[in-house]
Enzyme design. Structure first.
Site, PDB file in Angstrom:
ATOM      1  CG  HIS A  67      -0.329   0.020   2.536  1.00 45.10           C
ATOM      2  ND1 HIS A  67       0.307  -1.065   3.082  1.00 45.10           N
ATOM      3  CD2 HIS A  67      -0.227   1.002   3.473  1.00 45.10           C
ATOM      4  CE1 HIS A  67       0.776  -0.758   4.280  1.00 45.10           C
ATOM      5  NE2 HIS A  67       0.468   0.483   4.536  1.00 45.10           N
ATOM      6  CG  HIS A  69       0.247   4.267   5.045  1.00 47.79           C
ATOM      7  ND1 HIS A  69      -0.492   3.510   5.944  1.00 47.79           N
ATOM      8  CD2 HIS A  69      -0.521   5.349   4.760  1.00 47.79           C
ATOM      9  CE1 HIS A  69      -1.645   4.132   6.186  1.00 47.79           C
ATOM     10  NE2 HIS A  69      -1.685   5.236   5.479  1.00 47.79           N
ATOM     11  CG  ASP A  71       4.862   2.554   7.446  1.00 48.21           C
ATOM     12  OD1 ASP A  71       4.037   2.942   6.596  1.00 48.21           O
ATOM     13  OD2 ASP A  71       4.552   1.832   8.418  1.00 48.21           O
ATOM     14  CG  HIS A  72       4.071  -0.471   4.341  1.00 50.72           C
ATOM     15  ND1 HIS A  72       4.081  -1.821   4.610  1.00 50.72           N
ATOM     16  CD2 HIS A  72       3.641   0.123   5.487  1.00 50.72           C
ATOM     17  CE1 HIS A  72       3.674  -2.038   5.851  1.00 50.72           C
ATOM     18  NE2 HIS A  72       3.390  -0.873   6.403  1.00 50.72           N
ATOM     19  CG  HIS A 156      -4.018  -0.482   6.385  1.00 54.23           C
ATOM     20  ND1 HIS A 156      -3.910  -0.210   7.739  1.00 54.23           N
ATOM     21  CD2 HIS A 156      -2.952   0.117   5.801  1.00 54.23           C
ATOM     22  CE1 HIS A 156      -2.825   0.519   7.945  1.00 54.23           C
ATOM     23  NE2 HIS A 156      -2.230   0.730   6.790  1.00 54.23           N
ATOM     24  CG  ASP A 177       0.484  -1.854   7.719  1.00 57.03           C
ATOM     25  OD1 ASP A 177       1.223  -2.742   8.173  1.00 57.03           O
ATOM     26  OD2 ASP A 177       0.807  -0.648   7.673  1.00 57.03           O
ATOM     27  CD  GLU A 202      -0.809  -4.878  10.882  1.00 62.89           C
ATOM     28  OE1 GLU A 202      -0.292  -4.353  11.890  1.00 62.89           O
ATOM     29  OE2 GLU A 202      -1.784  -4.407  10.273  1.00 62.89           O
ATOM     30  CG  HIS A 414       4.386  -3.012  10.652  1.00 59.15           C
ATOM     31  ND1 HIS A 414       3.511  -2.378  11.506  1.00 59.15           N
ATOM     32  CD2 HIS A 414       4.639  -2.134   9.663  1.00 59.15           C
ATOM     33  CE1 HIS A 414       3.235  -1.174  11.047  1.00 59.15           C
ATOM     34  NE2 HIS A 414       3.919  -0.991   9.920  1.00 59.15           N
TER      35      HIS A 414
END
Length: 675
Positions: A67, A69, A71-72, A156, A177, A202, A414
Site C-alpha cells: 500500500h 504509506h 513506511d511501506h 486498512h 497492514d 504485521e 511490523h
C-alpha cells in the site's frame, strides 16, 4: 526445500517495512519503506544485505508493495533510481495512483521546508512509478515460468492488499497492514484459506483487543464538541489518506445532525487531491459507500473546507485535520507549535506513532515540555487525547486471520518487540503453529512441505463428509475475553489492561476448514498416484472382496447382574427365575440407556445391531447359574466364587468395529467396578 525470511526493516520495530523472502529459489522483496523516526542513513533498509556488488536487479526477482504509506513505499524511488534496481514491481491500481502524491508530499516537507538534502527528485518519483505494474484483486500474475503472485483485499487504506506468492510448490502469504473490521469507508480484509508454507503478518497491535468502534466514535465526538464549545481549537494529525477520510466522514455527519457552525478544515493540497482519487476509486470502498454513491458521493463533505497557513493564528474555535499523522514535520507540527501553549486547545492523536516522533512523545504521558528537535523545546499546555482509530487489526484479528489462512509457519513483523513475544507464544501454544519474530537482518528458515500430485476419483469427490468431522475441523478460537485472560503480559502492564477490553469486531467470512476424507491410495498403470473411494477398489483393481469379522467372549458375574436388575423396572423378573433370556433382556435395557433407541435391537435369544450379534454363549450352563447364585447368597464373594453366571459371545464385522467396541467396553467397565 527451505524458505528463508529476512526483515531489512520492521523486524521487532514499526517502520521501513522491507522483507526479503527466498521461496522456491526466487528472491522476493515485500515492501520498500522508510522509517519516519530517523533522518539519517537509518531511515532506509540496509540494501547492502541483498547484494554486496550493488547488482540488485539480478539479486531480486520482483518487488511487491502492499500500500501507499511511506513506511511501506517511501524507499522505493531511492531503491530504483539511486540504487539501480530495474526489475519488476507490483502493486494495486489505487496504490500506483496515490503513491506519487505521498512521495512528493514527503519530498516537499523534507527538502522545501526542512532544508534537508534531497533523497530523490520529482522526476525520479515519476520514473520509478513507470516501472510499476498495476494489478487487480484476485488476479494471478505470472512473474516468470516458476513464480506467480495474487493480491487480496486488506482493508486498512484504499488499495491496500495482501499478497500470495507461489514459487514452484512453495507458497508464502505476506499481509502488509490490514484491518479485520470494516469502517465508514472501507471493508474488512478478505482472503482465501490458502494454507501457505509461511504467513508473514504485521503485529502493530499484538496485545491490544480494542473496545467497540461505536464507543470510540462517541468519545471522539464528545471530546471535539466539548473543546470547540469552550472556544478552543482541535488539531487532529492524520495521514492524508485513510484516517483523514474516515474522521472527516464522522465529523461531517455529526455537524449535519447537530447543526454546528464551527469550521472544519483539512490541509489543502494533498488531502484535496486524495479526495478526488477516493471519488474515482469508489469500487475499492465498502458496500455502504457504493450504495449511496448514486445519490451522493460520501467524500463530498458539506462542512469540511481547505485550510490556509494564514489561518493558524486566526481567532475562534475550529477543527483542523493536518498532515503528517505522527507530527514528524509539515503543517501538523507547525500548527502544534502555535496551539500547544494554550490550555483551551486540544490535540487528538487517532493512530499509532513511531518512536522518536513528536506524536510518540505526546503519547508517552502528559508532558509539560517537549523537545521538537535538538534546538527547540516547546511548552505543552493543551489537552492531549489518544483515541485509537488505527486502521490496523488488533490481537484478536491477527489470531482470526492466522487460523483462517491456516499456514504451516508464521513470522511476525511490523511490531514492538515485547508485545510480539506475547503474540508469538499465543500463536504457538493456542494454534500449534511455529511462530517467529526476527529482528532486522536476522534470518528465519522454515521447511516447505513436500507436495505429491495425485488424481482423485469423481465418486470420492461426491462422497458425503461426516458432519461431526467438519465440526471438529472448524472449531472456533477462544473468545476475546478468554484470550485476554490467558495472555500473561508480565513485562507489559499496559498490554494486559488493553487485552481485557472486549472486542466486538466482525469475523472473516466463513470458509470451511480442511476436512479429512477416507479413501484408498493406488498406483495406476501410468505410475500416477490416485485416491479412490473404498467402494471402487474391487472394480478398479479387479480383486474380490474380503470380509473381516471379530469375536469376543465377555463373562458376566452375578453381583453385576443383581445390581443391573435393581437399576431396571423389571427387578421382579430379573433373578427369579434366573434364565439366560431374562438376563440378556436386562443387558439390552442397559445398553439402550447408553446408545439410545434404534441402534441395537432385541431378538430372540440375542441382541443385534448392524453386523453386531450379542448372545449367551453355549459354554454357559444351568450349573454355572446355580453354583454362582449359591455362592452369592452365602456371601462368599462378590464374583460368586469366581464362577461367571454366564458368558456373552459377541460377533461383528470390521465396518462396525467402533460400535462393537463401545458396547463391549460398557459391559467390561461395569464388571471391573464390581469385581
Amino acid at each position: 526445500m527451505m524458505i528463508k525470511c529476512v526483515p531489512l526493516g520492521a523486524g521487532q520495530d514499526v517502520g521501513k517495512s522491507c522483507v526479503i523472502v527466498t521461496v522456491g529459489g526466487k528472491n522476493v522483496m515485500f515492501d520498500c519503506g522508510m522509517h519516519m523516526g530517523f533522518q539519517d542513513e537509518r531511515r532506509y533498509p540496509d540494501f547492502s544485505f541483498i547484494s554486496k556488488t550493488g547488482n540488485y536487479t539480478q539479486a531480486i526477482d520482483c518487488v511487491i508493495v502492499t500500500h501507499f504509506h511511506l513506511d511501506h513505499i517511501g524507499a522505493l524511488p531511492y531503491f530504483t533510481e539511486i540504487c539501480g534496481y530495474e526489475g519488476p514491481i507490483y502493486m494495486t491500481y489505487p496504490t500506483k495512483a496515490l503513491a506519487p502524491l505521498m512521495l512528493e508530499d514527503y519530498r516537499k516537507v523534507m527538502v522545501d521546508r526542512k532544508g534537508e538534502q534531497e533523497q530523490f527528485s520529482v522526476l525520479q518519483i515519476h520514473q520509478c512509478m513507470k516501472r510499476v505494474t498495476a494489478i487487480d484483486l484476485r488476479q494471478t500474475i505470472k512473474v516468470d515460468a516458476d513464480l506467480e503472485i495474487r493480491a487480496y483485499y486488506a482493508g486498512h487504506v484504499l488499495g491496500a492488499a495482501m499478497f500470495y506468492v507461489k514459487a514452484g510448490d512453495d507458497t508464502v502469504v505476506y499481509t502488509g497492514d490490514y484491518n479485520m473490521t470494516p469502517d465508514r469507508h472501507l471493508g474488512a480484509a478478505q482472503i482465501d484459506r490458502l494454507e501457505p508454507d509461511l504467513l508473514i503478518t504485521e503485529s502493530t497491535y499484538a496485545t491490544t483487543v480494542r473496545d467497540s468502534k461505536r464507543a470510540r466514535e462517541r468519545d471522539f465526538l464528545k471530546a471535539v464538541h466539548t473543546c470547540v464549545a469552550a472556544g478552543g481549537k482541535v488539531l487532529i494529525p492524520v495521514f492524508a489518506l485513510g484516517r483523514a477520510q474516515e474522521l472527516c466522514i464522522l465529523l461531517d455527519e455529526y455537524w449535519e445532525r447537530t447543526n454546528l457552525k464551527v469550521p472544519i478544515y483539512f490541509s489543502a493540497g494533498l488531502t484535496m487531491q486524495a479526495n478526488v482519487y477516493y471519488k474515482l476509486l469508489i469500487s475499492w470502498t465498502n458496500q455502504k459507500v457504493k450504495d449511496t454513491y448514486v445519490t451522493r458521493n460520501t467524500f463530498d463533505f458539506k462542512h469540511v473546507t481547505p485550510f490556509e497557513r494564514s489561518q493558524i493564528d486566526a481567532p475562534g474555535p475550529c477543527v483542523l485535520f493536518a498532515t503528517p499523522g505522527m507530527l514528524s514535520g509539515g503543517l501538523s507540527l507547525e500548527v502544534f507549535k502555535h496551539w500547544a501553549p494554550s490550555d483551551a486547545n486540544m490535540i487528538i492523536l487517532p493512530g499509532f506513532c513511531v518512536a522518536g516522533t513528536v506524536g510518540s512523545k505526546l503519547m508517552s504521558g502528559k508532558p509539560t515540555k517537549i523537545d521538537i528537535d535538538k534546538r527547540t523545546q516547546l511548552d505543552v499546555r493543551c489537552q492531549v487525547q489518544h483515541l485509537s482509530f488505527s486502521a490496523h487489526t488488533d490481537a484478536k484479528g491477527i489470531l482470526d486471520l492466522v487460523k483462517h489462512v491456516a499456514p504451516r509457519n508464521v513470522v511476525l513483523v511490523h511490531g514492538e518487540k515485547l508485545k510480539m513475544v506475547l503474540l508469538k507464544n499465543k500463536i504457538a501454544t493456542d494454534l500449534g503453529i511455529p511462530c517467529y519474530d526476527p529482528a532486522n537482518l536476522e534470518t528465519v528458515e522454515v521447511e516447505s512441505r513436500c507436495l505429491v500430485k495425485m488424481g482423485i476419483s469423481k465418486q470420492l469427490l461426491k462422497a458425503p463428509v461426516n458432519q461431526s468431522i467438519i465440526q471438529q475441523a472448524t472449531a472456533v478460537l477462544p473468545s476475546a475475553a478468554e484470550m485476554a485472560k490467558e495472555m500473561n503480559p508480565v513485562a507489559l502492564p499496559d498490554a494486559q489492561r488493553q487485552l481485557q477490553t472486549v472486542h466486538q469486531g466482525q469475523q472473516l467470512p466463513h470458509v470451511r476448514a480442511g476436512v479429512p476424507v477416507e479413501g484408498v491410495l493406488i498406483m495406476e498403470d501410468s505410475s500416477r498416484i490416485k485416491l479412490i473411494h473404498p467402494s471402487e477398489v474391487e472394480s478398479v483393481l479387479g480383486v474380490a472382496s474380503h470380509g473381516m469379522s471379530f469375536s469376543c467372549m465377555c463373562p458376566m458375574y452375578l453381583a453385576y447382574l443383581e445390581l443391573l436388575s435393581v437399576r431396571t423396572e423389571e427387578a421382579t423378573t430379573a433373578l427369579e427365575p434366573m434364565t439366560s433370556s431374562a438376563i440378556l433382556h436386562l443387558i439390552y435395557l442397559h445398553l439402550v440407556e447408553s446408545f439410545g433407541e434404534g441402534i441395537l435391537e432385541e431378538k430372540e435369544e440375542s441382541i443385534q445391531g448392524k453386523s453386531i450379534h450379542i448372545r449367551v454363549s453355549p459354554e454357559t450352563s444351568s450349573h454355572n447359574l446355580a453354583v454362582a447364585k449359591g455362592y452369592h447368597l452365602q456371601g462368599t464373594d462378590i464374583d460368586g466364587g469366581g464362577i461367571p453366571a454366564l458368558v456373552l459371545a459377541c460377533d461383528w464385522h470390521l465396518e462396525d468395529d467402533a460400535l462393537a467396541n463401545r458396547a463391549i467396553s460398557i459391559l467390561q467397565m461395569l464388571k471391573l467396578k464390581l469385581s
